[in-house]
Design a protein around this motif. Structure first.
Motif, PDB file in Angstrom:
ATOM      1  N   ILE A 179       0.845  -1.207   0.000  1.00  9.67           N
ATOM      2  CA  ILE A 179       0.000   0.000   0.000  1.00  9.67           C
ATOM      3  C   ILE A 179       0.877   1.252   0.000  1.00  9.67           C
ATOM      4  CG2 ILE A 179      -1.637   1.335   1.378  1.00  9.67           C
ATOM      5  CD1 ILE A 179      -2.814  -1.381   2.284  1.00  9.67           C
ATOM      6  N   GLY A 180       1.883   1.267   0.848  1.00 11.83           N
ATOM      7  CA  GLY A 180       2.793   2.415   0.897  1.00 11.83           C
ATOM      8  C   GLY A 180       3.557   2.603  -0.396  1.00 11.83           C
ATOM      9  N   TYR A 181       3.998   1.496  -1.000  1.00 16.64           N
ATOM     10  CA  TYR A 181       4.735   1.577  -2.258  1.00 16.64           C
ATOM     11  C   TYR A 181       3.850   2.119  -3.373  1.00 16.64           C
ATOM     12  CZ  TYR A 181       7.610   0.197  -6.216  1.00 16.64           C
ATOM     13  OH  TYR A 181       8.353   0.203  -7.360  1.00 16.64           O
ATOM     14  N   ALA A 182       2.607   1.648  -3.446  1.00 17.70           N
ATOM     15  CA  ALA A 182       1.697   2.124  -4.490  1.00 17.70           C
ATOM     16  C   ALA A 182       1.397   3.614  -4.320  1.00 17.70           C
ATOM     17  CB  ALA A 182       0.405   1.313  -4.464  1.00 17.70           C
ATOM     18  N   ALA A 183       1.211   4.059  -3.067  1.00 19.82           N
ATOM     19  CA  ALA A 183       0.948   5.482  -2.828  1.00 19.82           C
ATOM     20  C   ALA A 183       2.158   6.336  -3.203  1.00 19.82           C
ATOM     21  CB  ALA A 183       0.582   5.703  -1.364  1.00 19.82           C
ATOM     22  N   GLN A 184       3.346   5.858  -2.896  1.00 25.25           N
ATOM     23  CA  GLN A 184       4.560   6.605  -3.246  1.00 25.25           C
ATOM     24  C   GLN A 184       4.718   6.679  -4.763  1.00 25.25           C
ATOM     25  OE1 GLN A 184       7.601   4.963  -4.492  1.00 25.25           O
ATOM     26  NE2 GLN A 184       8.678   6.908  -4.589  1.00 25.25           N
ATOM     27  N   GLN A 185       4.447   5.583  -5.452  1.00 22.16           N
ATOM     28  CA  GLN A 185       4.577   5.571  -6.905  1.00 22.16           C
ATOM     29  C   GLN A 185       3.517   6.462  -7.575  1.00 22.16           C
ATOM     30  OE1 GLN A 185       6.932   3.450  -9.079  1.00 22.16           O
ATOM     31  NE2 GLN A 185       7.857   4.199  -7.200  1.00 22.16           N
ATOM     32  N   ALA A 186       2.325   6.535  -7.004  1.00 23.33           N
ATOM     33  CA  ALA A 186       1.297   7.430  -7.549  1.00 23.33           C
ATOM     34  C   ALA A 186       1.736   8.882  -7.402  1.00 23.33           C
ATOM     35  CB  ALA A 186      -0.038   7.202  -6.844  1.00 23.33           C
ATOM     36  N   GLY A 187       2.333   9.229  -6.265  1.00 24.15           N
ATOM     37  CA  GLY A 187       2.847  10.588  -6.074  1.00 24.15           C
ATOM     38  C   GLY A 187       3.966  10.915  -7.042  1.00 24.15           C
ATOM     39  N   THR A 188       4.846   9.949  -7.287  1.00 22.81           N
ATOM     40  CA  THR A 188       5.933  10.159  -8.243  1.00 22.81           C
ATOM     41  C   THR A 188       5.393  10.378  -9.648  1.00 22.81           C
ATOM     42  OG1 THR A 188       7.447   8.831  -6.927  1.00 22.81           O
ATOM     43  CG2 THR A 188       7.995   9.090  -9.240  1.00 22.81           C
ATOM     44  N   ALA A 189       4.410   9.590 -10.060  1.00 24.24           N
ATOM     45  CA  ALA A 189       3.836   9.735 -11.404  1.00 24.24           C
ATOM     46  C   ALA A 189       3.165  11.096 -11.570  1.00 24.24           C
ATOM     47  CB  ALA A 189       2.833   8.615 -11.661  1.00 24.24           C
ATOM     48  N   ALA A 190       2.387  11.529 -10.586  1.00 29.00           N
ATOM     49  CA  ALA A 190       1.698  12.819 -10.686  1.00 29.00           C
ATOM     50  C   ALA A 190       2.690  13.974 -10.704  1.00 29.00           C
ATOM     51  CB  ALA A 190       0.722  12.977  -9.522  1.00 29.00           C
ATOM     52  N   ARG A 191       3.698  13.915  -9.844  1.00 23.69           N
ATOM     53  CA  ARG A 191       4.692  14.983  -9.776  1.00 23.69           C
ATOM     54  C   ARG A 191       5.504  15.070 -11.070  1.00 23.69           C
ATOM     55  NH1 ARG A 191       5.831  13.535  -5.103  1.00 23.69           N
ATOM     56  NH2 ARG A 191       7.594  12.236  -5.662  1.00 23.69           N
ATOM     57  N   THR A 192       5.917  13.922 -11.602  1.00 26.62           N
ATOM     58  CA  THR A 192       6.711  13.914 -12.832  1.00 26.62           C
ATOM     59  C   THR A 192       5.891  14.424 -14.014  1.00 26.62           C
ATOM     60  OG1 THR A 192       7.993  12.050 -12.003  1.00 26.62           O
ATOM     61  CG2 THR A 192       8.066  12.442 -14.356  1.00 26.62           C
ATOM     62  N   ALA A 193       4.631  13.999 -14.103  1.00 28.07           N
ATOM     63  CA  ALA A 193       3.787  14.454 -15.212  1.00 28.07           C
ATOM     64  C   ALA A 193       3.562  15.962 -15.139  1.00 28.07           C
ATOM     65  CB  ALA A 193       2.448  13.716 -15.179  1.00 28.07           C
ATOM     66  N   ALA A 194       3.277  16.478 -13.956  1.00 29.60           N
ATOM     67  CA  ALA A 194       3.043  17.922 -13.822  1.00 29.60           C
ATOM     68  C   ALA A 194       4.321  18.704 -14.095  1.00 29.60           C
ATOM     69  CB  ALA A 194       2.520  18.226 -12.417  1.00 29.60           C
ATOM     70  N   ARG A 195       5.448  18.213 -13.636  1.00 26.18           N
ATOM     71  CA  ARG A 195       6.717  18.931 -13.843  1.00 26.18           C
ATOM     72  C   ARG A 195       7.101  18.941 -15.315  1.00 26.18           C
ATOM     73  NH1 ARG A 195       8.984  23.032 -11.749  1.00 26.18           N
ATOM     74  NH2 ARG A 195      11.223  23.018 -11.909  1.00 26.18           N
ATOM     75  N   MET A 196       6.942  17.810 -15.987  1.00 26.77           N
ATOM     76  CA  MET A 196       7.285  17.727 -17.408  1.00 26.77           C
ATOM     77  C   MET A 196       6.397  18.632 -18.249  1.00 26.77           C
ATOM     78  SD  MET A 196       9.296  16.248 -19.404  1.00 26.77           S
ATOM     79  CE  MET A 196       9.613  15.386 -20.890  1.00 26.77           C
ATOM     80  N   ASP A 197       5.112  18.645 -17.927  1.00 23.68           N
ATOM     81  CA  ASP A 197       4.184  19.496 -18.675  1.00 23.68           C
ATOM     82  C   ASP A 197       4.449  20.979 -18.395  1.00 23.68           C
ATOM     83  OD1 ASP A 197       2.333  19.306 -20.646  1.00 23.68           O
ATOM     84  OD2 ASP A 197       0.612  18.967 -19.330  1.00 23.68           O
ATOM     85  N   SER A 198       4.849  21.311 -17.166  1.00 27.12           N
ATOM     86  CA  SER A 198       5.107  22.726 -16.860  1.00 27.12           C
ATOM     87  C   SER A 198       6.401  23.206 -17.502  1.00 27.12           C
ATOM     88  CB  SER A 198       5.165  22.944 -15.348  1.00 27.12           C
ATOM     89  OG  SER A 198       6.360  22.437 -14.811  1.00 27.12           O
ATOM     90  N   ALA A 223      -0.699  16.362  -8.081  1.00 28.26           N
ATOM     91  CA  ALA A 223       0.414  17.304  -8.004  1.00 28.26           C
ATOM     92  C   ALA A 223       0.103  18.499  -8.911  1.00 28.26           C
ATOM     93  CB  ALA A 223       1.696  16.644  -8.467  1.00 28.26           C
ATOM     94  N   THR A 224       0.460  19.687  -8.434  1.00 27.71           N
ATOM     95  CA  THR A 224       0.250  20.933  -9.180  1.00 27.71           C
ATOM     96  C   THR A 224       1.581  21.668  -9.267  1.00 27.71           C
ATOM     97  OG1 THR A 224      -2.007  21.089  -8.363  1.00 27.71           O
ATOM     98  CG2 THR A 224      -1.032  23.091  -9.252  1.00 27.71           C
ATOM     99  N   MET A 225       1.915  22.114 -10.480  1.00 31.02           N
ATOM    100  CA  MET A 225       3.164  22.849 -10.723  1.00 31.02           C
ATOM    101  C   MET A 225       2.866  24.114 -11.499  1.00 31.02           C
ATOM    102  SD  MET A 225       5.890  21.017  -9.754  1.00 31.02           S
ATOM    103  CE  MET A 225       6.108  19.390  -9.107  1.00 31.02           C
ATOM    104  N   PRO A 226       3.578  25.192 -11.195  1.00 29.11           N
ATOM    105  CA  PRO A 226       3.421  26.405 -12.013  1.00 29.11           C
ATOM    106  C   PRO A 226       4.192  26.254 -13.325  1.00 29.11           C
ATOM    107  CG  PRO A 226       5.046  26.778 -10.320  1.00 29.11           C
ATOM    108  CD  PRO A 226       4.506  25.404 -10.091  1.00 29.11           C
ATOM    109  N   TYR A 227       3.792  27.039 -14.329  1.00 29.48           N
ATOM    110  CA  TYR A 227       4.529  27.016 -15.597  1.00 29.48           C
ATOM    111  C   TYR A 227       5.907  27.621 -15.381  1.00 29.48           C
ATOM    112  CZ  TYR A 227       0.594  25.651 -18.459  1.00 29.48           C
ATOM    113  OH  TYR A 227      -0.433  24.966 -19.029  1.00 29.48           O
ATOM    114  N   ASP A 228       6.942  26.897 -15.809  1.00 28.36           N
ATOM    115  CA  ASP A 228       8.308  27.381 -15.639  1.00 28.36           C
ATOM    116  C   ASP A 228       8.978  27.753 -16.949  1.00 28.36           C
ATOM    117  OD1 ASP A 228       8.337  27.264 -12.922  1.00 28.36           O
ATOM    118  OD2 ASP A 228       9.237  25.285 -12.823  1.00 28.36           O
ATOM    119  N   GLY A 229       8.577  27.174 -18.010  1.00 28.12           N
ATOM    120  CA  GLY A 229       9.239  27.495 -19.261  1.00 28.12           C
ATOM    121  C   GLY A 229       8.461  27.053 -20.462  1.00 28.12           C
TER     122      GLY A 229
END
Length: 160
Positions: free
Chosen positions: A76-95, A151-157
Motif C-alpha cells: 500500500i505504501g509503495y503504491a501510494a509513493q509511486q502514484a505521487g511520483t507519477a503525478a509529480r513527474t507528469a506535472a513537472r514535465m508538462d510545466s 500534483a500541481t506545478m506552475p509554468y516554468d518554461g
C-alpha cells in the motif's frame, strides 16, 4: 546398563564398605537418597517429546498472518509513493515543456503498476492526478482502494 541397586544403597555396597563410614560420607549418602536427580538440559523427558513442534504449529498461522499484513501494508505504501511520483513527474514535465506529461509520469514508475494519469493545464498551472491500483496478496479477501495522488506545478518554461 541397568542399575541393580537403588540409588541410596549404592554407597554402602562399595569396596570401602567394610570399614566404618565417616560423618561426611553418611551425610552425602543421605542427601543423595532424598534429593531427585538434577535436570539435564540435553535430555528431554519422554512425555515432552514433540511439544516444541506442536507449539510451533500452533503459532505458525498467526506468524503467517502477521507476515501477510506487513507485506500488504508495504505494498500500500509503495503504491501510494509511486502514484505521487507519477503525478509529480507528469506535472513537472508538462510545466517545463508544455507536453509529454502523461508519458513521463507513466515512465517514472514501475511498469507493473500501470498508473492512470489525468489532468493538464489549468490557467497558469499544470495539475495531474495519478491513480495506481494497489496490488493485493489475497485478491478475494482484501478489497483495497486505489492510491490516488495529485500534483500541481506552475509554468516554468513551457507555454504560458
Amino acid at each position: 546398563m541397568p542399575r541393580l541397586l537403588p540409588r541410596a544403597a549404592a554407597p554402602a555396597v562399595c569396596a570401602a564398605a567394610s570399614r566404618p563410614q565417616g560423618l561426611r560420607a553418611r551425610l552425602r549418602a543421605a542427601r543423595a537418597a532424598r534429593t531427585p536427580r538434577p535436570y539435564r538440559p540435553g535430555r528431554a523427558l519422554r512425555s515432552d517429546r514433540g511439544q516444541v513442534a506442536l507449539e510451533f504449529l500452533g503459532w505458525l498461522p498467526l506468524l503467517l498472518l502477521v507476515a501477510l499484513i506487513c507485506i500488504q501494508v508495504g505494498l500500500i505504501g509503495y503504491a501510494a509513493q509511486q502514484a505521487g511520483t507519477a503525478a509529480r513527474t507528469a506535472a513537472r514535465m508538462d510545466s517545463l515543456h508544455g507536453e509529454g506529461g502523461a508519458a513521463a509520469g507513466r515512465a517514472a514508475v514501475s511498469g507493473w503498476l500501470n498508473p492512470s494519469l489525468s489532468g493538464g493545464p489549468a490557467g497558469d498551472r499544470v495539475t495531474y492526478t495519478a491513480t495506481v491500483r494497489v496490488p493485493s496478496l489475497l485478491p478475494g479477501l482484501l478489497d483495497i482502494d486505489d492510491a490516488t495522488r495529485t500534483a500541481t506545478m506552475p509554468y516554468d518554461g513551457g507555454r504560458p
